[in-house]
Design a protein around this motif. Sequence first.
Motif, PDB file in Angstrom:
ATOM      1  N   ARG A  74     -22.968 -88.538  36.062  1.00 14.02           N
ATOM      2  CA  ARG A  74     -22.008 -89.643  35.881  1.00 14.02           C
ATOM      3  C   ARG A  74     -20.571 -89.143  35.925  1.00 14.02           C
ATOM      4  O   ARG A  74     -19.694 -89.816  36.466  1.00 14.02           O
ATOM      5  CB  ARG A  74     -22.284 -90.355  34.552  1.00 14.02           C
ATOM      6  N   THR A  75     -20.321 -87.986  35.336  1.00 12.54           N
ATOM      7  CA  THR A  75     -18.953 -87.466  35.282  1.00 12.54           C
ATOM      8  C   THR A  75     -18.695 -86.361  36.294  1.00 12.54           C
ATOM      9  O   THR A  75     -17.547 -85.970  36.494  1.00 12.54           O
ATOM     10  CB  THR A  75     -18.651 -86.932  33.873  1.00 12.54           C
ATOM     11  N   ILE A  86     -28.388 -84.819  33.103  1.00 13.98           N
ATOM     12  CA  ILE A  86     -28.185 -85.756  31.996  1.00 13.98           C
ATOM     13  C   ILE A  86     -27.385 -86.961  32.486  1.00 13.98           C
ATOM     14  O   ILE A  86     -26.815 -86.946  33.572  1.00 13.98           O
ATOM     15  CB  ILE A  86     -27.451 -85.080  30.822  1.00 13.98           C
ATOM     16  N   ASN A 128     -24.169 -83.322  34.807  1.00 12.18           N
ATOM     17  CA  ASN A 128     -23.915 -84.698  34.383  1.00 12.18           C
ATOM     18  C   ASN A 128     -23.540 -85.484  35.632  1.00 12.18           C
ATOM     19  O   ASN A 128     -22.425 -85.375  36.137  1.00 12.18           O
ATOM     20  CB  ASN A 128     -22.796 -84.749  33.342  1.00 12.18           C
TER      21      ASN A 128
END
Length: 363
Positions: A257-258, A363, A255
Amino acid sequence: MLKSLVVMAVSFLLSTAAVAERLKDISTVAGVRSNQLVGYGLVVGLDGTGDKTTFTSATFRNMLNNFGVAIPPNIDPSSKNIAAVAIHTDLPPFAKPGQVIDVTVSTLGDAKSLRGGSLIMSPLKGADGQIYAVAQGNLVVSGFGVEGADGSRLSLNVPSVGRIPGGATVERTVPNAFAQGDSLVLNLNHPDFTTVRRVSETINSLLGPNMAKAVDATSVRVRAPRDPSQRVSFLSVLENLEVQPAQEVAKVIINSRTGTIIIGQNVRVSPVAITHGGMTVAINENIDVNQPNPLAQGETVITPRTGIEVDEGSGHMFEFAPGASLQEIVESVNQVGAAPGDLMAILEALRQAGALKAELVVI
């Protein structure tokens, strides 16, 4: 922090790899599903936090007309105590008329908060346009917001969305194919040929040969009694059977984004050497002031002075042995102190080099 999280994930995966699971936890019965319902309505009783949109005024006018209250055309019935809302919920399988379900209410206009409001009776429709439930009740809103005269505003959570526990009453039953035919179909939550074979073998070992047949990587067809009551008892026995699912496909999920990175248990790496290092560039802006002698009749001159320092860091190189396991990958990466962003770059480089024997999912 990264090391502890990855080690915890590894320990969890290793400890649960060979645990048998109930059939009811890894599959569902075909045709037994929930159905989405949606509706439109008005929330009244707000403390000046409603909206004044055109469709809200039109809806309010129509509601009053249904109660026999005629509003002259030249009067705008808008009020800041009313808000137009969308209502949605899921109708559970086998829900019967008279049962109640929870609903979620969300603003459609510029209403600031639904706190303290009450939803007026609103029909909820399915995808076929039929009414399956009717919603009404007082909202429970977890968020709140305040606003000052100077435009400053403070909000906690989302005050424009609320819920009504048991706020909708079911009015119509959704038909399903549970009691039809001579068989039931069990669909796995995660398709896998090995798991579906194990499910059919487990059922046949209990009920006899040819009672269950694998249809594809997702479905198992099981012969079942025609009588609904017997079918319920039959399915009660099936759903409590324990099956050991197959190991998942080797995957690495990132991920971006995180910064979360999940490395599956079956991930392997071909022999490869990796170097890890970083460059730090520091730029300092200073100002030099040149003051002339008082008797020289000169001018003060300000001269900017820029200092640039480059630290290439200490490069690290580590090597993966043939078929390195997840534990070895984690230990090697943690030894060089790779941050999540660096680990993402390393995994992407491994995939491009063909050394990562897993599917890389971003993702």
